[in-house]
Write an enzyme that holds these catalytic residues in place. Structure first.
Site, short mmCIF file in Angstrom:
data_model
loop_
_atom_site.label_atom_id
_atom_site.label_comp_id
_atom_site.label_asym_id
_atom_site.label_seq_id
_atom_site.Cartn_x
_atom_site.Cartn_y
_atom_site.Cartn_z
N LYS A 261 -15.35 71.83 2.65
CA LYS A 261 -14.78 71.54 3.97
C LYS A 261 -14.43 72.84 4.68
O LYS A 261 -14.26 73.88 4.04
CB LYS A 261 -13.50 70.70 3.82
CG LYS A 261 -13.72 69.27 3.41
CD LYS A 261 -12.38 68.53 3.37
CE LYS A 261 -12.54 67.09 2.90
NZ LYS A 261 -13.29 66.24 3.83
N ARG A 335 -16.21 57.50 -2.77
CA ARG A 335 -17.03 56.34 -3.16
C ARG A 335 -17.55 56.47 -4.59
O ARG A 335 -17.81 55.48 -5.25
CB ARG A 335 -18.16 56.16 -2.13
CG ARG A 335 -19.09 57.33 -2.02
CD ARG A 335 -19.85 57.35 -0.70
NE ARG A 335 -19.03 57.86 0.40
CZ ARG A 335 -19.45 58.00 1.65
NH1 ARG A 335 -20.68 57.64 1.98
NH2 ARG A 335 -18.65 58.47 2.59
N1 BES Z 1 -11.29 62.46 2.13
C1 BES Z 1 -12.35 62.46 3.08
C2 BES Z 1 -12.10 61.50 4.23
C3 BES Z 1 -10.92 61.82 5.12
C4 BES Z 1 -11.08 62.59 6.23
C5 BES Z 1 -9.67 61.30 4.85
C6 BES Z 1 -9.99 62.87 7.06
C7 BES Z 1 -8.60 61.58 5.65
C8 BES Z 1 -8.76 62.35 6.77
C9 BES Z 1 -13.67 62.05 2.42
O1 BES Z 1 -13.80 62.37 1.08
C10 BES Z 1 -14.75 62.77 3.15
O2 BES Z 1 -14.72 63.96 3.19
N2 BES Z 1 -15.67 62.02 3.74
C11 BES Z 1 -16.72 62.58 4.49
C12 BES Z 1 -17.98 61.83 4.15
C13 BES Z 1 -19.23 62.46 4.67
C14 BES Z 1 -19.48 63.78 3.97
C15 BES Z 1 -20.38 61.50 4.43
C16 BES Z 1 -16.36 62.42 5.97
O3 BES Z 1 -15.79 61.39 6.33
O4 BES Z 1 -16.66 63.32 6.73
ZN ZN Z 2 -14.49 64.35 0.69
#
Ligand code: BES
Ligand code: ZN
Ligand code: ZN
Length: 482
Positions: A261, A335
């Site tokens: 990230k 997931r």
């Molecule tokens: N933990 C994050 C989702 C999230 C984002 C929770 C902001 C709370 C606040 C999750 O693991 C994630 O990073 N999801 C990605 C998925 C993508 C890479 C397909 C997302 O939502 O960008």
């Molecule tokens: Zn994530």
């Protein structure tokens, strides 16, 4: 917290009195005498622009009127329900944050359950997370005085106390820095909080996870020095009507893994275990209240880090139920751990499976920070939606369109862990989860938005909110009555 019922104003030792007001500045139940004593109050409220609409708060001094020093008027609006009362009580308490003995007449509002809701609002608004402040001021236990009307029933008080304790536990777990809540430390924290509840606690370490074919949890945990684990809490009363399984996403820190990230998106990722916190706290509450349902709560716990052993984009994981997932983006890790835990839950054939997860940024884009997404089978979604409505937590139904399933088709495995498009990300994630619930009734709550609040408001505190705990508890209560 201490709860008292007082018949009359004169016995008050409170630092403030929280009083409800209807539109047109009409006194709420139990406040007619107060308005008489403070003859000038109506005028002062009018001058302050206070109408009595929901969410409004005005604090007036009550010097010399044989009343607590400060009166907090809280607007109720025209349509009052339990959530209005929770929020009004919370907003009132927030306005006199420094007061430890708070009186109120809000419980006299003629709705079933008013007392419990007011107590929840008062207590949750006072939540603080001071564990890391070197100069934290120890505060006395708050005292809530319910003034006049019929006393709040003991059962309602006891339930509210359990609710407040559970929501506060979930908030504490979420607010805790990730360095202090690795998977094992998280499990130990929960185990000690569950002490005396009657829950049985089981922890599967990495070795056991391998023996049990939990490839998703192991894959996500591989990049961290803190090994993953699965926490299982079981409540098995003698006369159980229904069997409920809860599953909560427990990523103790989500760096994204090798699909790292950005610094900005990582800032709040200690909260990525909010689902696990919610199901564990709810399980403790359900056990403490002795609800007549059989409950198993699963918290797959892992830290998503980019260490040398980390899974790579393109790797394939084999999940508990034998299905394979190609990991194209290691940041779509929730997931993967949920897939294992849902498979395990489905094996036991419960009447209902509910999972709770801070799963997708996309869900937050869709519904904002205060509303969670709700997916699942036609049998489960209405039940969870109804529970959320009575709990005062907002969930909104989203679809699981069969023709979107092809978006997660993989070139080499049974599926891939991203939807391959910027659009509909919350749906792609939910469609993947659906592959692991077998024939069970199932609901999925994506709480990426409401798990965290950017600012405190009424009974919701800044930081971890404990979202989901109250919905799960309501759900368990309604299942116990069926
Ligand atoms: N933990 C994050 C989702 C999230 C984002 C929770 C902001 C709370 C606040 C999750 O693991 C994630 O990073 N999801 C990605 C998925 C993508 C890479 C397909 C997302 O939502 O960008
Ligand atoms: Zn994530
Ligand atoms: Zn995540």
């Amino acid at each position: 917290m201490q709860v008292k019922s007082n018949r009359s104003l004169s016995s008050l030792t409170a630092g403030a009195l929280i009083a409800g007001v209807y539109p047109g500045r009409r006194p709420g139940q139990g406040n007619a005498g107060l308005f008489r004593k403070l003859g000038w109050a109506r005028r002062a409220l009018a001058d302050a622009g206070f109408e009595g609409s929901s969410g409004q708060v005005a604090v007036l001094p009550a010097a010399g009127a044989d009343l607590p020093p400060r009166i907090v008027f809280v607007g109720l609006g025209d349509e009052v329900d339990l959530e209005t009362l929770r929020q009004a009580a919370g907003a009132g308490r927030r306005a006199v944050d420094d007061v430890d003995v708070v009186a109120t007449t809000l419980h006299q509002t003629p709705i079933d359950g008013a007392g419990g809701a007011v107590l929840e609002g008062l207590a949750l608004a006072g939540y603080r997370f001071d564990a890391y402040r070197s100069r934290a001021v120890a505060r006395p236990e708050p005292v809530f005085e319910f003034l006049g009307g019929s006393p709040v029933e003991e059962k309602a008080v006891a339930r509210a106390m359990v609710v407040v304790e559970a929501v506060s536990l979930a908030r504490d777990l979420v607010n805790e820095p990730s360095a202090a809540k690795g998977p094992m430390a998280f499990a130990e924290r929960v185990a000690s909080a569950a002490n005396g509840s009657g829950l049985s606690v089981d922890v599967w370490d990495a070795e056991r996870l391998a023996a049990e074919r939990m490839g998703g949890i192991l894959g996500v945990g591989a990049g961290s020095d803190m090994p993953p684990c699965l926490l299982v809490l079981t409540h098995k009363p003698r006369r159980a009507r229904r069997r409920l399984a809860l599953v909560g996403k427990g990523i103790t820190f989500d760096s994204g893994g090798l699909s790292l990230k950005t610094a900005q998106f990582m800032e709040t990722m200690k909260t990525d275990m909010s689902g696990a916190a919610a199901v564990c706290a709810a399980a403790i509450a359900i056990a403490r209240l002795g609800l007549p349902i059989e409950l198993v709560a699963y918290a797959p716990l892992a830290e998503n880090m980019p260490g040398g052993g980390a899974q790579r984009p393109g790797d394939v994981l084999k999940i508990r139920n034998g299905k394979t997932i190609e990991v194209l983006n290691t940041d779509a890790e929730g997931r993967l751990v949920l897939a294992d835990a849902l498979s395990l839950a489905a094996e036991t054939g419960p009447d209902l499976i509910v999972d709770v997860a801070t799963l997708t940024g996309a869900c937050r884009v869709a519904l904002g920070d205060k509303i969670g997404g709700l997916f699942g089978t036609d049998g489960a979604v209405p039940q969870v939606a109804a529970a959320a409505r009575s709990a005062g937590e907002r969930l909104w139904p989203l679809p699981l369109p069969a023709d979107y399933r092809s978006n997660i088709d993989s070139e080499i495995a049974d599926m891939k862990n991203t939807g391959g498009s910027r659009y509909g990300g919350a749906i792609a994630a939910a469609l993947l989860l659906q592959e692991f619930v077998g024939d069970s009734e199932w609901a999925h709550m994506d709480i990426a938005g409401p798990a965290r609040a950017e600012k405190g408001e009424h009974y919701v505190s800044k930081g971890g909110t404990g979202f989901g705990v109250r919905t799960l508890l309501e759900l368990a209560e309604s299942l116990g009555q069926q």
